[in-house]
Design a protein around this motif. Structure first.
Motif, PDB file in Angstrom:
ATOM      1  N   GLY A  15       0.771  -1.636   0.310  1.00 58.39           N
ATOM      2  CA  GLY A  15       0.296  -0.017   0.149  1.00 58.39           C
ATOM      3  C   GLY A  15       1.272   1.057  -0.351  1.00 58.39           C
ATOM      4  N   THR A  16       0.293   2.304   0.841  1.00 52.86           N
ATOM      5  CA  THR A  16       0.978   3.505   1.053  1.00 52.86           C
ATOM      6  C   THR A  16       2.447   3.260   1.440  1.00 52.86           C
ATOM      7  OG1 THR A  16      -0.881   4.888   1.724  1.00 52.86           O
ATOM      8  CG2 THR A  16       1.195   5.384   1.950  1.00 52.86           C
ATOM      9  N   ASP A  17       2.779   2.076   2.299  1.00 54.33           N
ATOM     10  CA  ASP A  17       4.092   1.994   2.438  1.00 54.33           C
ATOM     11  C   ASP A  17       4.938   2.347   1.504  1.00 54.33           C
ATOM     12  OD1 ASP A  17       3.890   2.875   5.235  1.00 54.33           O
ATOM     13  OD2 ASP A  17       3.025   0.673   6.152  1.00 54.33           O
ATOM     14  N   ARG A  65       4.730   2.381  -1.660  1.00 54.34           N
ATOM     15  CA  ARG A  65       4.481   3.317  -2.418  1.00 54.34           C
ATOM     16  C   ARG A  65       5.387   4.511  -2.285  1.00 54.34           C
ATOM     17  NH1 ARG A  65      -1.202   2.408  -3.010  1.00 54.34           N
ATOM     18  NH2 ARG A  65      -1.119   3.902  -1.433  1.00 54.34           N
ATOM     19  N   VAL A  66       5.621   4.884  -0.867  1.00 54.59           N
ATOM     20  CA  VAL A  66       6.188   5.823  -0.310  1.00 54.59           C
ATOM     21  C   VAL A  66       7.652   5.412  -0.899  1.00 54.59           C
ATOM     22  CG1 VAL A  66       6.854   6.836   1.909  1.00 54.59           C
ATOM     23  CG2 VAL A  66       5.506   6.711   1.181  1.00 54.59           C
ATOM     24  N   SER A 123       9.192   5.372  -3.480  1.00 57.47           N
ATOM     25  CA  SER A 123       9.363   6.608  -4.296  1.00 57.47           C
ATOM     26  C   SER A 123      10.763   7.500  -3.958  1.00 57.47           C
ATOM     27  CB  SER A 123       7.967   8.325  -3.859  1.00 57.47           C
ATOM     28  OG  SER A 123       8.530   8.293  -2.299  1.00 57.47           O
TER      29      SER A 123
END
Length: 198
Positions: free
Chosen positions: A121-123, A125-126, A129
């Motif tokens: 999830g967000t982790d 993607r971060v 990035s």
């Protein structure tokens, strides 16, 4: 954060290995007694090896783990970088550059796999990035770093510096990076060959 820095360093190997040498292609050509345009082949063969690396080592990392592939890729980058520093002919330099690229490609594909192993999830993607940021910054600073190193020791010193970076990564991976693959896939290489054939 240290883990992210290691991943970022691994994905910048290709950028530093290609862009650091750009300003000294003419000097490389003169030293080896070839035309400047011919020396540019060192970029092409490196990228060919970089493209081959994921095809070979991606399935191997699924079957044998991420950490062994990272160690192998970093060691290849270091060893063949050192050999490139002492290359006495363009043909030898091209061989070492191709194998350096293969090692860098192995590291690149394994970093992506490790992020998928450990984060969702967000982790994920971060984390990706941050890795992408490192990959984007490296081509900007690499030529300047290459010129600075070449001023101190010539074009061969650039390959020496790249090899030293590979050695540092082998050390870091050995002592600080654990295995991330949740399981080992059976007969991964054979299944990959069948998929590639299809």
């Amino acid at each position: 954060m240290p883990f992210t820095l290691v991943l970022g360093s691994l994905v910048t190997l290709a950028s530093f290995a290609t862009d650091m040498g750009l300003p000294v292609l003419a000097a490389t050509a003169a030293s080896l007694g070839v035309a400047p345009g011919t020396a540019a082949l060192t970029l092409g063969v490196f990228l060919a090896g970089f493209a081959l690396g994921p095809l070979v080592f991606g399935p191997l990392s699924d079957g044998h783990g991420r950490r062994p592939v990272l160690l192998t890729g970093s060691a290849m980058f270091a060893v063949f970088g050192a050999l490139a520093a002492f290359a006495s002919s363009l043909h030898a330099l091209l061989v070492w550059r191709f194998l350096m690229g293969t090692g860098a490609g192995a590291c690149q594909v394994t970093v992506v796999a490790m992020i998928r192993d450990l984060f969702t999830g967000t982790d994920a993607r971060v984390k990706q990035s941050y890795v992408n940021l490192a990959a984007g910054v490296a081509p900007v600073i690499a030529p300047t770093v290459g010129v600075a190193i070449a001023l101190l020791g010539g074009w061969r010193a650039i390959y020496g510096a790249l090899a030293a970076g590979g050695v540092a990564l082998v050390f870091v991976i050995t002592f600080w990076i654990g295995e991330s693959a949740p399981r080992r896939a059976a007969h991964t290489v054979a299944s990959a060959v069948r998929s590639y054939a299809t």
